[in-house]
Scaffold this active site. Structure first.
Site, PDB file in Angstrom:
ATOM      1  N   CYS A 214      61.951  80.176 -40.645  1.00 27.20           N
ATOM      2  CA  CYS A 214      61.517  79.325 -41.763  1.00 27.20           C
ATOM      3  C   CYS A 214      60.589  80.021 -42.749  1.00 27.20           C
ATOM      4  CB  CYS A 214      60.877  78.042 -41.223  1.00 27.20           C
ATOM      5  SG  CYS A 214      60.852  76.703 -42.451  1.00 27.20           S
TER       6      CYS A 214
ATOM      7  N   SER B 110      59.625  41.875 -56.619  1.00 24.81           N
ATOM      8  CA  SER B 110      58.923  41.260 -57.749  1.00 24.81           C
ATOM      9  C   SER B 110      59.743  41.213 -59.026  1.00 24.81           C
ATOM     10  CB  SER B 110      57.631  42.035 -58.027  1.00 24.81           C
ATOM     11  OG  SER B 110      57.936  43.331 -58.537  1.00 24.81           O
TER      12      SER B 110
ATOM     13  N   GLU C  78      64.703  75.209 -36.429  1.00 23.82           N
ATOM     14  CA  GLU C  78      63.384  75.516 -35.865  1.00 23.82           C
ATOM     15  C   GLU C  78      62.955  74.450 -34.856  1.00 23.82           C
ATOM     16  OE1 GLU C  78      58.995  76.877 -37.597  1.00 23.82           O
ATOM     17  OE2 GLU C  78      60.436  75.873 -38.916  1.00 23.82           O
TER      18      GLU C  78
ATOM     19  N   LYS D 133      57.443  83.543 -34.009  1.00 28.25           N
ATOM     20  CA  LYS D 133      57.295  83.440 -35.458  1.00 28.25           C
ATOM     21  C   LYS D 133      56.100  84.269 -35.916  1.00 28.25           C
ATOM     22  CE  LYS D 133      57.436  79.866 -39.076  1.00 28.25           C
ATOM     23  NZ  LYS D 133      57.508  78.400 -39.319  1.00 28.25           N
TER      24      LYS D 133
END
Length: 706
Positions: free
Chosen positions: A175, A356, A45, A114
């Site tokens: 999509c 840490s 896309e 789309k």
């Protein structure tokens, strides 16, 4: 004899607005597709401009440069004699659409816009694009003059149409249309379209691959046919990582699987399929035939071109078993690839991490080590782009990485920032992990800086704040903790900018954050402390998943230092030690466990529950462990803490998105950051419900006794 077609799909690591780089990768994918015998090539896309352009889609420059790239593709000899399907934005009648442009031999066949836009979670497509709402309708699109000169076409077909070759018919989805309940592929399949393609920009989330694969498989299981999916790969310049997973399915079976995580900028996947298998599969389904006989037909754009071959010696691709990654593997690979893209594209010389000795910073260190491991593996396998990138990063044109530990020492600096409140055990754990992954490790003490800052406060106010252990108030205690945390952030950035300079090396380092998604949700960190960084690879990952990931790294990379790190209780070590031992733990400070936090996060974000709804759900779920009053107290405590700390989400370090209950205010979780933290109305409703439940229980108890 059969009608065998070879189709190609791609996973491309495109980058928003990198038109030159995007063009090169598209051409490379087309050339690879041709080499593998494909007659049709599908790309991801918006591959021409990059998916993550965001508000750059408003700019006419983006549209102009996209057409300039399209012109380069049309005139390239690489694109001849193969149907090419590319993605770009197109302005039609002053309306901006997310489109597929399908062309063959310097002729544009179809521009397909789309129809279903992604507009939830991380996606805001309706902000930039308009969905094409005219099902099965087409219009004329007047091409820009630069394209007209190349193609000799003044107008082309624009809309919801399909491509009819001499031997088959091809339809497009984009999509989100695959995920929609009324996906176009249903009607396309009923109308005889044998090949449906999907060009995706689908991001990675933990455990999401199963859903995507099941959707693709199911498209052809009920309706028959071939389904070809392409996807983006890489970070594209944002918090998301697009994870590839290109695939091809036929008649309910996956026949080709692309890699989910890879450092390859271009991956091309092909499959050879027999269209006769589609015909026979569909003809056997009587209910499908009945529906197909009544379907409204699509407009067909006819093209004098054939995809199929009658070569009897060519064997169709066989079904395969999809190989899924475990969540631990996904954490090891996804954020590592995302970090690699950020490092090479930001043109920095490496990473800096305040280490840490806890699970979070150790997980971040392990992800960097995994990145180095993947880089070395790719170089060994001949990936020249990775080799060029790593040589530029280390500023050595002759360097070839052989070992992940050695590469780690060149590009990764860790630092333990001790204070008088630090335990010897965390110092030892951090040092040992740094040794095992090979990072350049620094140990320093921040007490001098902390005392200087508190001294300034005392000089101005005449007051000396004290820790709670020494008789101070909660306000004093919290302020003294925050000073330590913020000093660490200042030192982290100073060292990131100048530590390579002190070693006679060029460049600067990207500072890595290490706050997990649960701590962000609760707000259990100091605003602008060392959780504030350039990027955070674990900001979308839960503490529970990180614990499992630590165990995975222990077993996979033989990092034995992780054994003691995993066993130690999480602690910030910002309060004084008691007899040399840690007196502070994260879960005690938060007033809730990390397991509970994950539950709250999923109910708040995914199930969209406020305080009252969450109480009603948990009073049932936790009925074997807690009374209604106790559940009410827990829910109220979470929402108070959430409301008080929500403002911290506005300054959250850009984090790898891996969990769909992320509280990231910047893109994903759009909620207020100034709340009435007392939640008076909501909490009153909870109290009324608790009272009703307690009265009911008392009544039931009385009846049983009676």
């Amino acid at each position: 004899m059969g009608r065998k077609v070879t189709v190609a799909t791609c996973a491309l690591n495109q980058w928003a607005l990198d038109f030159e780089g995007n063009l090169g990768r598209i051409l490379q994918s087309i050339e690879l597709a041709r080499t593998k015998g494909a007659r049709y090539r599908l790309g991801p896309e918006l591959e021409i401009c990059g998916y993550g352009c965001a508000d750059h889609f408003y700019e006419s420059d983006t549209l102009l440069h996209s057409f300039q790239v399209l012109a380069k593709l049309l005139e390239s000899p690489v694109t001849q004699d193969i149907i090419c399907d590319v993605g770009m934005p197109v302005l039609h009648k002053n309306v901006r659409y997310n489109c597929r442009v399908i062309f063959l031999n310097k002729k544009i066949l179809l521009i397909r816009p789309k129809m279903a836009l992604a507009n939830g979670g991380n996606y805001r497509e309706l902000r930039w694009f308009t969905p094409w709402s005219k099902a099965r309708q087409v219009e004329e699109y007047f091409l820009p003059r630069m394209i007209q000169k190349l193609t000799g076409q003044e107008t082309v077909t624009f809309g919801d149409a399909v491509i009819a070759t001499k031997d088959t018919c091809i339809g497009s989805e984009i999509c989100e249309e695959l995920w929609a309940p009324n996906s176009p592929h249903i009607a396309m399949g009923l109308d005889g379209i044998e090949i449906v393609t999907n060009s995706s920009g689908s991001h990675h989330e933990l455990r999401k691959a199963h859903t995507r694969v099941d959707l693709v498989r199911s498209t052809t299981a009920k309706n028959g046919g071939i389904y070809v999916l392409a996807n983006l790969r890489g970070c594209d310049g944002d918090r998301l990582y697009y994870d590839g997973c290109a695939m091809i399915s036929v008649n309910g079976h996956i026949v080709a699987q692309g890699s989910q995580f890879s450092l390859d900028d271009v991956e091309v996947l092909t499959a050879t399929l027999d269209l006769e298998d589609v015909s026979s599969y569909r003809a056997e389904i009587s209910s499908r035939s009945l529906a197909a006989s009544q379907v409204q037909p699509y407009h067909r754009v006819k093209v004098d071109f054939a995809l199929s071959s009658h070569d009897v010696w060519v064997s169709p691709s066989e079904p395969i078993q999809w190989r899924y990654h475990s969540p631990e593997e996904e954490i090891s690979l996804g954020p590592a690839c995302w970090l690699w893209d950020y490092l090479r594209r930001s043109k920095q010389a490496g990473f800096f991490l305040p280490l840490s000795g806890g699970i979070d910073s150790s997980s971040t260190a392990c992800i960097v080590f995994s990145m180095c491991y993947q880089v070395c593996k790719n170089v060994k396998n001949g990936n020249q782009q990775v080799l060029l990138d790593v040589r530029r990063i280390v500023n050595d044109e002759t360097y070839t990485p052989q070992d992940a530990r050695e590469l780690c020492g060149r590009i990764f600096t860790t630092c333990y920032m001790a204070s008088e409140n630090s335990s010897q055990s965390t110092q030892d754990m951090a040092r040992l992990l740094a040794e095992q992954i090979g990072s350049y490790h620094i140990k320093l003490n921040i007490d001098m800086a902390v005392k200087a800052i508190v001294g300034i406060f005392t000089l101005v106010t005449g007051k000396i704040p004290q820790f709670r252990l020494h008789g101070g108030s909660s306000r004093e205690n919290l302020a003294l903790q925050n000073v330590q945390a913020r000093v660490r952030m200042l030192l982290a950035y100073l060292l990131a900018q100048l530590s390579l300079w002190t070693r006679g090396m060029p460049g600067a380092l990207l500072v890595l954050g290490s706050a997990n998604v649960d701590e962000s949700l609760r707000g259990y960190f100091t605003k602008y402390d060392c959780s504030s960084a350039d990027i955070n690879p674990i900001g979308g990952i839960s503490k529970t998943d990180l614990r499992h990931f630590i165990q995975y790294c222990l077993e996979t990379f033989q990092l034995t230092a992780l054994r003691s790190i995993s066993a130690a209780p999480p602690t910030a070590e910002l309060e004084p030690l008691e007899d040399g031992q840690v007196s502070q733990t994260d879960e005690a400070d938060m007033g809730m466990t990390y397991a509970e936090l994950s539950v709250y996060g999923r109910l708040r974000k995914i199930s969209k529950m406020g305080p009252y709804s969450m109480f009603c759900r948990l009073v049932s779920t936790w009925k074997e462990m807690w009374t209604p009053t106790q559940v009410a107290d827990k829910v109220k405590h979470f929402f108070r803490s959430y409301a008080i700390n929500r403002h911290k989400m506005t300054s959250l370090t850009p984090s790898y998105h891996a969990e769909n209950y992320s509280p990231d205010d910047n893109r994903f979780d759009l909620r207020p950051f100034l709340y009435n933290s007392g939640w008076p109305w909501q909490f009153h409703c909870i109290d009324e419900k608790v009272l009703a439940l307690e009265e009911r229980d008392e009544q039931q108890t009385f009846e049983e006794i009676d």
